[in-house]
Design an enzyme around this catalytic site. Structure first.
Site, PDB file in Angstrom:
ATOM      1  N   LYS A  30     -13.840   5.499  11.428  1.00 38.89           N
ATOM      2  CA  LYS A  30     -12.387   5.512  11.246  1.00 38.89           C
ATOM      3  C   LYS A  30     -11.778   6.894  11.492  1.00 38.89           C
ATOM      4  O   LYS A  30     -10.549   7.011  11.593  1.00 38.89           O
ATOM      5  CB  LYS A  30     -12.040   5.047   9.821  1.00 38.89           C
ATOM      6  N   GLU A  64       0.834  -1.203   0.000  1.00 36.38           N
ATOM      7  CA  GLU A  64       0.000   0.000   0.000  1.00 36.38           C
ATOM      8  C   GLU A  64       0.868   1.252   0.000  1.00 36.38           C
ATOM      9  O   GLU A  64       0.576   2.223  -0.708  1.00 36.38           O
ATOM     10  CB  GLU A  64      -0.934  -0.015   1.214  1.00 36.38           C
TER      11      GLU A  64
END
Length: 225
Positions: free
Chosen positions: A125, A107
């Protein structure tokens, strides 16, 4: 409204965002995780509008190919037009903790090549301070104990994620008790300098450019300050 519904709303917003900005030669970076899976599914009917994708994990690659969305090796790409990925935590500076799924190293690599990094997340989140979520650290197997000792010396409570081997053949150590992480850039660099660490899950040196945050009232677009 369920969390899964919010994830799908964020993914739909990301698709709309991408299609409004990209051309037929676009290469879209694809992250990993449940929110990104929604994005992949939504992207499938529009596969003809992009040149290809680059994926950050074997799992995402398999899902993309199952939907007949072309996937290229990153080494064949000079630039990723936009990278879409989720986060385990994201703060007001759009710095993130990622790697709950174990794909943090790839990532980071895709994010580094991307012209624009779009984070998609549900409201749970979004945090004021990073660190409640354990910070994943990918390590060379022979360095697991050494890295654990170094993390403990920095004040963390390290836990080996047993039974997990990354796509790169490495281990994951989850570092608990770093909360609150500030400044995140300093800790990210410090962890990078530990011998045996491949990458850590702090995305502060390369934060997101845009956050598409799904709340019950809709999806909010937040840009880096």
């Amino acid at each position: 409204m369920s969390q899964d519904t919010l994830k799908r709303a964020a993914a739909q917003a990301a698709l709309d965002y991408c299609l409004a900005k990209i051309g037929d030669d676009a290469v879209i970076g694809i992250g990993t995780g449940s929110t990104v899976n929604h994005f992949i599914d939504l992207l499938a009917p529009h596969r003809g509008r992009i040149a290809a994708t680059v994926a950050s994990s074997e799992a995402s690659t398999a899902r993309l190919r199952a939907l007949q969305i072309p996937v290229w090796d990153l080494n064949s790409v000079a630039e990723v037009t936009v990278y879409v990925d989720g986060a385990d935590e994201i703060n007001p500076a759009l710095e993130m903790i990622k790697g709950g799924g174990g794909a943090l190293t790839r990532e980071k690599i895709v994010a580094a090549v991307a012209r624009e990094f779009v984070c998609i997340a549900d409201a749970a989140k979004r945090v004021d301070h990073l660190g409640r979520f354990p910070l994943p650290v990918e390590v060379i197997p022979m360095a697991r104990s050494h890295v654990g000792r170094q993390l403990r010396a920095l004040g963390a409570n390290p836990e080996w994620r047993q039974g997990v081997v990354t796509d790169n053949g490495n281990y994951i150590i989850d570092a608990h008790d770093f909360y609150p992480i500030a400044p995140a850039r300093v800790l990210e660099e410090r962890l990078n300098n530990i011998a045996g660490v491949v990458a850590n899950g702090l995305f502060a040196l390369r934060p997101a450019d845009v956050l598409l945050l799904a709340r019950p009232g809709g999806v909010e677009t937040i840009r880096a300050r």
